[in-house]
Design a protein around this motif. Structure first.
Motif, PDB file in Angstrom:
ATOM      1  N   PRO A 236       1.775  -5.843  -1.857  1.00 12.36           N
ATOM      2  CA  PRO A 236       0.656  -6.658  -2.345  1.00 12.36           C
ATOM      3  C   PRO A 236      -0.098  -6.097  -3.534  1.00 12.36           C
ATOM      4  N   PHE A 237       0.023  -4.773  -3.790  1.00 17.96           N
ATOM      5  CA  PHE A 237      -0.757  -4.181  -4.872  1.00 17.96           C
ATOM      6  C   PHE A 237       0.132  -3.642  -5.990  1.00 17.96           C
ATOM      7  N   GLY A 238       1.291  -4.252  -6.170  1.00 18.26           N
ATOM      8  CA  GLY A 238       2.164  -3.871  -7.269  1.00 18.26           C
ATOM      9  C   GLY A 238       2.932  -2.595  -6.989  1.00 18.26           C
ATOM     10  N   ALA A 239       2.960  -1.693  -7.964  1.00 16.86           N
ATOM     11  CA  ALA A 239       3.800  -0.504  -7.898  1.00 16.86           C
ATOM     12  C   ALA A 239       3.142   0.601  -7.077  1.00 16.86           C
ATOM     13  N   THR A 240       2.890   0.317  -5.831  1.00 16.66           N
ATOM     14  CA  THR A 240       2.357   1.287  -4.894  1.00 16.66           C
ATOM     15  C   THR A 240       2.936   0.987  -3.523  1.00 16.66           C
ATOM     16  N   VAL A 241       2.990   2.012  -2.683  1.00 14.05           N
ATOM     17  CA  VAL A 241       3.519   1.818  -1.331  1.00 14.05           C
ATOM     18  C   VAL A 241       2.467   1.268  -0.374  1.00 14.05           C
ATOM     19  N   VAL A 242       1.221   1.091  -0.821  1.00 15.43           N
ATOM     20  CA  VAL A 242       0.158   0.612   0.059  1.00 15.43           C
ATOM     21  C   VAL A 242       0.416  -0.840   0.454  1.00 15.43           C
ATOM     22  N   TYR A 243       0.393  -1.096   1.767  1.00 16.16           N
ATOM     23  CA  TYR A 243       0.654  -2.429   2.309  1.00 16.16           C
ATOM     24  C   TYR A 243      -0.606  -3.045   2.910  1.00 16.16           C
ATOM     25  N   SER A 244      -1.382  -2.243   3.640  1.00 21.13           N
ATOM     26  CA  SER A 244      -2.692  -2.660   4.141  1.00 21.13           C
ATOM     27  C   SER A 244      -3.593  -1.443   4.123  1.00 21.13           C
TER      28      SER A 244
END
Length: 393
Positions: A236-244
């Protein structure tokens, strides 16, 4: 470490989960601590998209221990079932990975993961934590591990070759993701491959609550990555592994048959949580814990008083989420109706085996459950720690 309070000893349930917000402020707007014991608020049968959910699980179920799979394991944490039978188990404080053979209590050390640093002497939670097998394990023989180094928490993968001598069956670890904050407490550690073939990881805030709201930090998050550790397509935030984000300390991950992701989470002194995880959502920590009407935060589907829970691993089986509780020393059954709780959760094994850490749905339809009494938080019992097999309905 959580600050404990006995003020909230009642189960509360979130009755609705509208898209892109917390629960609505209508009839389901019960505040933390306001419901009388044994009166959860439950309604609705739709899933996160508003479509009808699957048939509701029965209000009452059963859980029965049928066997001790293995015992005498120091602080077991991660579980990974092997194709064709057998089980790999991580020991948090010895850094060993064991293989447990099917149909016997025999356990073999397959190897020790180098570079792991525990803080058990401080009463801490770091060490060798979650395990997961590659989706292509039959061909690539890759085992993934979440572990604590001296400076951070990391995810690495290594080959597992059972044809090599015992104790040297693991190849050197290849770190695919580093920089996850490490602390004495709140180190997260659960990893699992989802139905999309991507690797998910639950992390903690490592005692720095503000990191949970900082999307540039890997702390206090659920992460989604490719098997090589790159940001997964569609994140959801582009080129990052963060999902929530907005999590305090994620301890369990599981998917239901519709592919929905569920996660358990340690609260502070007010409420522990079972959350339905949707990409890009903010789950509120440290501004909130438990039920909230704030439009920017997503409320849990179910919550508990911290004295009766301290949630760890979760699994989906027989229409319910099954949640292991550490301080609560019990196994919770949370029956689901789509994305909502169908009836009041049930507690099983309360106090019988002590602290419960990990729960896994075995391919044969049973559950595997580990105790966690040799981690310095409880008095070990003869045979601790152990892996139990349960039949559930």
């Amino acid at each position: 470490m959580r600050r404990r309070s006995t003020a909230l000893a009642v189960l509360l349930l979130c009755a609705a989960l509208p898209p892109l917000s917390g629960c609505s402020s209508g009839a389901a707007g019960t505040a933390v601590g306001s419901a009388p014991p044994g009166t959860p608020a439950v309604s609705g049968t739709s899933d996160a998209s508003g479509k009808p959910g699957a048939s509701a699980a029965p209000a009452k179920g059963s859980a029965r221990v049928t066997a001790t799979v293995a015992d005498g394991i120091e602080t077991p944490w991660g579980l990974a079932p092997l194709p064709g039978g057998g089980l790999l188990v991580s020991s948090r404080d010895s850094y060993r990975v064991y293989r447990v053979d099917p149909g016997s209590r025999r356990k073999t050390v397959v190897g020790t993961v180098p570079g792991v640093v525990s803080n058990a002497a401080q009463g801490g939670e770091a060490g060798l934590l979650g395990l997961a097998l590659s989706p292509a394990f039959r061909s690539d023989r890759l085992l993934y591990a979440y572990y604590s180094s001296a400076t951070d928490n990391r995810i690495a993968r290594m080959t597992y070759d059972p044809t090599r001598p015992a104790g040297s069956q693991l190849g050197p670890p290849q770190v695919i993701l580093a920089g996850i904050p490490r602390g004495v407490h709140h180190d997260g550690g659960r990893i699992a491959f989802g139905p999309d073939g991507m690797l998910y990881a639950g992390t903690g805030d490592a005692g720095r609550p503000a990191s949970a709201q900082d999307k540039s930090s890997l702390g206090g998050k659920i992460l989604r990555m490719t098997p090589t550790g790159a940001p997964a397509p569609g994140n959801p935030f582009g080129a990052t592994v963060v999902y929530s984000y907005g999590h305090r300390n994620v301890q369990g991950l599981a998917w239901d048959p519709q592919g929905r992701l569920w996660a358990s989470e340690f609260g502070d002194k007010q409420a522990d949580e079972l959350n339905l995880i949707l990409p890009g959502r903010n789950y509120g920590w440290p501004a909130t814990q438990g039920r909230t009407d704030h439009p920017g935060y997503t409320s849990p589907v179910a919550q508990w008083g911290t004295e009766e829970d301290s949630p760890s691993g979760i699994a989906y089986a027989e229409g319910s989420i099954w949640m292991a509780a550490l301080k609560g020393e019990r196994l919770w059954r949370i029956p689901l109706d789509g994305t909502r709780v169908a009836a009041a959760p049930q507690a099983f094994l309360t106090g019988t085996y002590g602290r419960l850490r990990s729960v896994l749905a075995d391919p044969d339809g049973t559950l595997l459950l580990t105790t966690s009494n040799t981690d310095g938080r409880a008095h070990p019992r003869p045979g601790d720690d152990r892996i139990l097999r349960l039949t559930v309905h």
